[in-house]
Design a protein around this motif. Structure first.
Motif, short mmCIF file in Angstrom:
data_model
loop_
_atom_site.label_atom_id
_atom_site.label_comp_id
_atom_site.label_asym_id
_atom_site.label_seq_id
_atom_site.Cartn_x
_atom_site.Cartn_y
_atom_site.Cartn_z
N PRO A 190 0.86 -1.29 0.39
CA PRO A 190 0.10 0.12 0.13
C PRO A 190 0.79 1.16 0.24
O PRO A 190 2.01 1.08 0.45
CB PRO A 190 -0.89 -0.70 1.30
N ALA A 191 0.25 2.54 -1.32
CA ALA A 191 1.27 3.62 -0.79
C ALA A 191 1.92 4.01 0.92
O ALA A 191 2.91 4.34 0.38
CB ALA A 191 0.38 4.59 -1.41
N HIS A 192 1.81 4.25 1.62
CA HIS A 192 1.70 4.30 2.75
C HIS A 192 2.88 3.32 3.47
O HIS A 192 3.51 3.86 4.54
CB HIS A 192 1.33 4.66 3.69
N ARG A 193 2.44 2.00 2.57
CA ARG A 193 4.02 1.49 3.69
C ARG A 193 4.80 0.94 2.10
O ARG A 193 5.47 -0.17 2.23
CB ARG A 193 3.49 0.13 3.13
N ARG A 194 5.27 1.60 1.41
CA ARG A 194 6.06 1.07 0.78
C ARG A 194 7.33 1.56 1.14
O ARG A 194 8.55 1.70 0.51
CB ARG A 194 5.93 1.80 -1.36
N GLN A 195 7.81 2.63 1.31
CA GLN A 195 8.91 3.19 2.17
C GLN A 195 9.89 3.22 2.99
O GLN A 195 8.81 2.71 4.39
CB GLN A 195 8.45 5.20 1.94
N SER A 196 11.19 3.47 3.62
CA SER A 196 11.47 2.72 4.76
C SER A 196 12.97 3.58 5.01
O SER A 196 13.42 4.66 3.69
CB SER A 196 12.11 1.51 4.71
N THR A 197 13.37 3.67 5.60
CA THR A 197 14.14 5.24 6.33
C THR A 197 15.73 3.97 6.85
O THR A 197 15.76 3.25 7.61
CB THR A 197 14.43 5.92 6.60
N GLU A 242 10.96 0.28 11.10
CA GLU A 242 11.48 -1.55 10.23
C GLU A 242 10.86 -0.54 9.05
O GLU A 242 10.59 0.40 8.48
CB GLU A 242 9.27 -2.09 10.90
N GLU A 243 10.67 -1.71 7.62
CA GLU A 243 10.04 -1.87 6.65
C GLU A 243 8.66 -0.95 6.63
O GLU A 243 7.91 -2.06 7.05
CB GLU A 243 10.64 -3.06 5.97
#
Length: 400
Positions: A190-197, A242-243
């Protein structure tokens, strides 16, 4: 709402005000002369700032932005941040309260593992190194973070990072040792869970500093840089949180930090208003001082009203973060983020106008302040995004 400062904050504020008068303002011409001689492409820290840092630390004026270090609330620090904004090139750095390190330290404090905190947070809190934050990309509208294309791909015990970032705040400083990169770990999520730091040491193979970007022709000391990340390999242990937590982490970083950034803008506006009044009281044109001209009196009054209103918005946002949390205060944070730099631009512009040709020179700090304030309306998230957030809250009961 109660905007009263704690006893500890009152003590800090008194000491900070004395520090500004006794040390920071006198150091400004020394700082600018050093940078002029070295060339604005030289991103080393002028030695006078190290002297200021030593004095600030001896007074306990150090890491005041972080409640776990200072014992102050977000509201307490808001008034102190305003004072440091009166000298934006020197005071925040002198107190180890300069962006982007403040936000990065907050992230490491909140989400960092013990190993990450030991390696990066401890030296950042000591003022021994600097850090950078990489979010925006030149090829996409980065105000919508779901557009970001930098890839962070798992490969065994490593992540491999590829992408191009620009306006990476802090990366030009030769003391910068680590950059926090926001990128895409799962394009199918889902769009809001694609990104990580991820935390990437600046000396990692594949990290290339392409150029240092000017802002309205100015090269800031800490700088804004363009980075190319080519098959940059870092251990999985360098993941922050977390991822899929990237957007949540980024929003956490932009809560209290944005309010304090806005309060610094209000500090710039307050100093600009003082300079405006002093100039108007002493400059004579057409037989009277500028202060006797009705149009200048109106500019002074409009400036005072605007600064006071912006300050109240900032204090309200800070108070709400303390009482209900940054998520519940998101619309208030957006409101002051839209208003504070706009007000600073307006007041500084009036002060420049009253100063005449002097106002556009480097003999007074107004031109530099204007650059800071105008850039804030884009680099801290464009005004339109913040206004959209405020409008959505207003419309919500009518659309449900």
């Amino acid at each position: 709402m109660d905007f009263a400062l704690s006893t500890k904050a009152e003590e800090y504020l008194a000491d900070l005000t004395d520090f500004m008068v006794s040390y920071v303002y006198p150091a400004e011409p020394v700082y600018h002369a050093w940078r002029q001689a070295a060339g604005h492409g030289d991103h080393r820290l002028p030695p006078v700032v190290e002297d200021l840092k030593a004095e600030a630390r001896s007074r306990g004026l150090w890491n005041l932005f972080l409640p776990s270090e200072s014992g102050m609330s977000v509201l307490d620090h808001a008034s102190l941040a305003e004072v440091t904004g009166r000298s934006p090139d020197l005071a925040p750095e002198a107190l180890n309260c300069a962006a982007p390190d403040t936000g990065n330290m907050e992230l490491l404090h909140t989400f960092g593992s013990p190993e990450q905190r030991a390696r990066w947070l401890t030296p950042l809190l000591a003022g021994g190194i600097r850090s950078a934050f990489a979010m925006s990309e030149p090829a996409v509208a980065s105000s919508d973070a779901t557009n970001l294309t930098t890839s962070i791909v798992r490969d065994g015990d490593d992540y491999v990072v590829n992408g191009r970032k620009w306006f990476v705040s802090g990366a030009a400083d030769p003391r910068c040792r680590v950059v926090i990169v926001l990128g895409n770990t799962d394009p199918e999520a889902p769009a809001h869970r694609r990104q990580s730091t991820v935390l990437i040491p600046m000396d990692t193979p594949g990290v290339e500093v392409v150029r240092h970007l000017p802002v309205f022709g100015y090269q800031e000391q800490r700088g804004y840089s363009e980075l190319v990340l080519s098959d940059v390999r870092v251990p999985v242990a360098n993941l922050l949180g977390e991822e899929g937590d990237g957007l949540r982490i980024a929003r956490t970083r932009l809560g209290p930090g944005r309010v304090h950034h806005c309060m610094r803008a209000i500090g710039m506006a307050e100093r600009a208003l003082e300079l405006l009044c002093a100039r108007a009281a002493n400059r004579v044109a057409f037989g009277v001082t500028l202060a006797q001209q009705g149009v200048v009196q109106q500019q002074i009054a409009e400036s005072r009203l605007a600064v006071d209103q912006a300050r109240l918005l900032g204090l309200r946002a800070a108070w709400m973060i303390d009482t209900v949390g940054a998520k519940a205060a998101s619309a208030e944070i957006s409101a002051v983020k839209a208003v504070a730099p706009r007000v600073a631009c307006e007041v500084i512009d009036r002060a420049i106008q009253v100063h005449g040709a002097l106002g556009v020179s480097d003999d007074v700090p107004l031109a530099s302040m204007y650059v800071h304030a105008r850039a804030m309306r884009i680099l801290g998230g464009p005004d339109e995004v913040h206004l959209r957030a405020v409008a959505r809250r207003e419309l919500k009961p009518h659309l449900s």
